[in-house]
Write an enzyme that holds these catalytic residues in place. Structure first.
Site, mmCIF file in Angstrom:
data_model
loop_
_atom_site.group_PDB
_atom_site.id
_atom_site.type_symbol
_atom_site.label_atom_id
_atom_site.label_comp_id
_atom_site.label_asym_id
_atom_site.label_seq_id
_atom_site.Cartn_x
_atom_site.Cartn_y
_atom_site.Cartn_z
ATOM 1 C CE LYS A 1 -4.460 -1.692 1.783
ATOM 2 N NZ LYS A 1 -5.335 -1.739 3.021
ATOM 3 C CE LYS B 1 -10.022 -13.743 -3.426
ATOM 4 N NZ LYS B 1 -9.468 -13.573 -1.864
ATOM 5 C CE LYS C 1 -13.325 -5.497 -1.002
ATOM 6 N NZ LYS C 1 -14.029 -4.926 0.239
#
Ligand code: TRP
Length: 334
Positions: free
Chosen positions: A115, A197, A200
């Site tokens: 991040k 995978k 979102k």
């Protein structure tokens, strides 16, 4: 353990839209856990602001996620569904746990490294401290088990380390949580790259089907799903795109992959993709309808939010008071 029942905690961020992968892999499997565990499903809005958010958007998404929990079948009378920011014990315990967590431990967290690379202009102390707040979430409820994805295992390990360290100094204060290993849900892959995978936060909008997508969008994304040139519907690793579609169809219909293969024997990919789209729409429709109904019933949802925040605060404060006493904070005068 809480009141003699094992307890379970999980949280989701309200950033990004929930996909059918989140639903089939997690949410849907949470529905019956309350029979065995005292369950807490938290909308972790305090974690969300470690990345800059638009306030109105965050508020809207948090409420949507909370309603989606309910619409997906989690009974809010049997599961404690609430906002992290409504229970101040989360932040208070996080502060205390900060003093029992080392900089070195936090620097090793791979999510922090990822991040900070992605948001190089805003590497704030909250982002660094994110795992400690997560530890507080879990430990406040004396959680025995925590359903988490592999990406969160490192944070759960840290939670255990911090809890053990604290217990080592002050006695048995915290239950040491474990990853929940139960009925695993289907693992749904990206429709555009079946080696990844479904996520979102995928940049390609055709890669993920969101739980709130309308039927036309679902159908269009299914039709565009990446397959191969084999032309046969078989369940095998050599055909990852087709395999993923079979998994989705199985998850929707409850049929086993072998049965699906039999059902579509001799059929083309075009027909199969339409069938997958229809199967998805049929399980998504009731959830969307319930979500729409909840959106109209502000008073009911507000009631749930208030009641569950009080319930969460009751258990959380019990743990917090114990911890405050252990570390030497002065007694409260009543
Ligand atoms: N960090 C988790 C995620 O991004 C969300 C989360 C916050 C969580 N607190 C938690 C998950 C406690 C499990 C338990 O997925």
């Amino acid at each position: 353990m809480l009141d003699g029942k094992k307890s379970l905690f999980s949280g989701m961020q309200a950033t990004g839209n929930i996909t059918i992968g989140n639903y089939m892999g997690a949410l849907r499997n949470w529905v019956s856990l309350n029979e065995e565990y005292e369950c807490f499903f938290c909308v972790v809005d305090e974690h969300s602001i470690t990345i800059r958010q638009d306030p109105a958007e965050l508020r809207r998404r948090a409420r949507n996620l909370l309603m989606l929990y309910i619409a997906s079948g989690l009974d809010p009378k049997k599961n404690c569904i609430y906002y992290q920011s409504h229970v101040s014990a989360h932040a208070e315990l996080a502060w205390i746990l900060n003093c029992f967590t080392y900089m070195g431990e936090l620097s090793r967290m791979t999510q922090f490294k990822d991040k900070s690379q992605k948001h190089a202009d805003n590497i704030n102390a909250g982002l660094f401290d994110y795992p400690v707040l997560m530890a507080a979430d879990i430990l406040l409820f004396q959680s025995d088990v925590v359903p988490v994805g592999v990406d969160q295992m490192q944070h759960l390990e840290l939670t255990r380390d911090v809890a053990q360290r604290f217990n080592g100094i002050y006695g048995d204060v915290f239950t040491i949580p474990e990853a929940y290993i139960g009925k695993v849900g289907a693992k749904i892959m990206s429709l555009q790259d079946p080696s990844k995978k479904m996520s979102k936060s995928d940049e390609n909008p055709n890669a993920s089907i969101y739980l709130m997508d309308d039927p036309d969008t679902v159908m269009r994304k299914c039709k565009r799903a990446v397959t191969d040139s084999e032309g046969v519907i078989l369940y095998r690793d050599e055909q990852p795109g087709v395999k993923n579609l079979i998994d989705i169809y199985s998850a929707c219909t409850g049929k086993k992959p072998e049965e699906v293969v039999k059902e579509f024997d001799g059929k083309g990919y075009g027909d199969f993709k339409v069938a997958v789209g229809e199967a998805l729409v049929s399980i998504m429709k009731p959830i969307q309808e319930e979500h729409a109904r909840l959106s109209q019933d502000k008073a009911y949802v507000d009631g749930i939010i208030k009641e569950n925040a009080e319930k969460a605060a009751y258990y959380a404060n019990k743990t917090l008071r114990k911890v405050q006493k252990k570390v030497g904070f002065p007694e409260r005068i009543r």
